[in-house]
Enzyme design. Structure first.
Site, mmCIF file in Angstrom:
data_model
loop_
_atom_site.group_PDB
_atom_site.id
_atom_site.type_symbol
_atom_site.label_atom_id
_atom_site.label_comp_id
_atom_site.label_asym_id
_atom_site.label_seq_id
_atom_site.Cartn_x
_atom_site.Cartn_y
_atom_site.Cartn_z
ATOM 1 N N HIS A 42 22.757 -15.549 -43.158
ATOM 2 C CA HIS A 42 22.692 -14.287 -43.402
ATOM 3 C C HIS A 42 24.505 -13.653 -42.817
ATOM 4 O O HIS A 42 24.555 -12.525 -42.787
ATOM 5 C CB HIS A 42 21.375 -13.752 -43.090
ATOM 6 C CG HIS A 42 21.010 -12.321 -43.802
ATOM 7 N ND1 HIS A 42 21.715 -11.544 -44.574
ATOM 8 C CD2 HIS A 42 21.814 -11.267 -42.699
ATOM 9 C CE1 HIS A 42 21.362 -10.043 -44.773
ATOM 10 N NE2 HIS A 42 21.546 -10.018 -43.290
ATOM 11 N N SER A 59 24.682 -6.437 -45.233
ATOM 12 C CA SER A 59 23.516 -6.717 -44.952
ATOM 13 C C SER A 59 22.705 -5.331 -45.916
ATOM 14 O O SER A 59 23.475 -4.893 -46.473
ATOM 15 C CB SER A 59 22.858 -6.906 -43.927
ATOM 16 O OG SER A 59 21.311 -7.121 -43.607
ATOM 17 N N ASP A 65 20.212 -17.824 -47.420
ATOM 18 C CA ASP A 65 19.733 -16.472 -47.212
ATOM 19 C C ASP A 65 18.658 -16.118 -48.064
ATOM 20 O O ASP A 65 18.307 -17.885 -48.299
ATOM 21 C CB ASP A 65 20.452 -15.063 -47.860
ATOM 22 C CG ASP A 65 21.061 -14.053 -47.404
ATOM 23 O OD1 ASP A 65 21.204 -13.782 -46.449
ATOM 24 O OD2 ASP A 65 22.369 -14.003 -48.179
#
Length: 293
Positions: A268, A153, A236
């Site tokens: 995610h 991320s 995602d």
């Protein structure tokens, strides 16, 4: 889906709120579960491994790293450097060692990087800290046989910024042989208009100079020796998926050795949590990348 520039604020915030796209649990629960799983995994790894914890690589409060050594560290060894996510404003290295056991068992050392998150840290400083931490590692530990970056991320963004580093000012060139960029953000401009920027307080200029997709051309000289894997989750958001696709294409166009891995049935958060499992596809891909080098 239209361009992010054409989205209203509500849609843009939705796209850049990864927790809203999980199919496993609600938004708040998936974030808390991520913190719990990575923290518990790190505590377990610390208890089982030979470690050096809270090693300072600079004078800043957040400028510390943890090193997990393989059982036989008398010879040279590859190093997997993990950079945590948390939108540059939460998490820490204390939840960043969860992947260590699966890698240590294959003779790979693991380094969990800390950096000053917002609001204490700002974007320019975080990027510089990660670069300085790698220079520190290379100068301090001469038995390192290749560095393999991994960021998740916001950490994938920071790892990608490392790829564009001009190392002359650091007095050393780290032997970065691989970079694994997991569910990252490579163009920061869309974030300027969302809640994410409340703590970061980035200007357009700051966002642009710290957007990996705008720095790709600077990265070409080291491209030949570094293999890049851009990984993205099935669950995602479309914007996160677009960013991964466009960044991997930009790297490829600039001559990098890059592959895009679209992982099915993960979101995610568990896309990276599963690195604690030796049989997980991404763990295997990373171990194969290291073995090839």
């Amino acid at each position: 889906m239209g361009r992010w520039q054409d989205m209203d604020l509500e849609e843009l915030e939705e796209q850049y709120s990864p927790s809203r796209w999980s199919r496993r649990m609600d938004s708040e629960s998936v974030i808390q579960a991520h913190i719990d799983v990575t923290t518990a995994g790190t505590q377990k790894a610390r208890a089982a491994a030979h470690t050096l914890l809270h090693v300072p690589y600079g004078d800043g409060e957040g400028e510390k790293l943890d090193i997990y050594f393989p059982a036989d560290s008398s010879e040279t060894f590859p190093v997997f450097v993990y950079i945590h996510g948390g939108y540059w404003q939460c998490l820490s290295k204390d939840a960043s060692g969860f992947a260590a056991p699966a890698l240590l068992s294959q003779g790979v050392a693991v380094v969990a990087l800390g950096y000053d998150i917002a609001p204490r840290g700002h974007m320019d400083a975080m990027v510089l800290q990660v670069r300085r931490s790698l220079a520190f590692l290379v100068k301090q530990y001469h038995r390192i046989r290749g560095i393999y970056l991994c960021g998740h991320s916001a950490g994938a963004h920071l790892a990608a910024m490392v790829l564009s580093t001009d190392w002359t000012e650091f007095g050393v060139v780290p032997d970065i042989r691989g970079a694994v960029l997991v569910s990252g953000v490579y163009d920061l401009e869309p974030l300027l208009h969302t809640y994410v920027n409340d703590a970061l307080n980035m200007s357009l200029e700051v966002a642009q100079r710290n957007s990996p997709i705008l720095c790709v051309t600077q990265a070409v000289p080291v491209a030949a020796s570094c293999e890049v894997l851009v990984a993205v989750a099935q669950h995602d958001s479309p914007e996160f998926r677009r960013q991964s696709q466009e960044y991997s294409q930009a790297l490829r166009s600039a001559g990098w050795s890059v592959s895009l891995l679209d992982l099915a049935s993960v979101d995610h958060f568990d896309i990276i949590e599963k690195l604690s499992e030796e049989t997980y596809v991404l763990t295997q891909v990373i171990l194969n990348m290291i073995a090839r080098a």
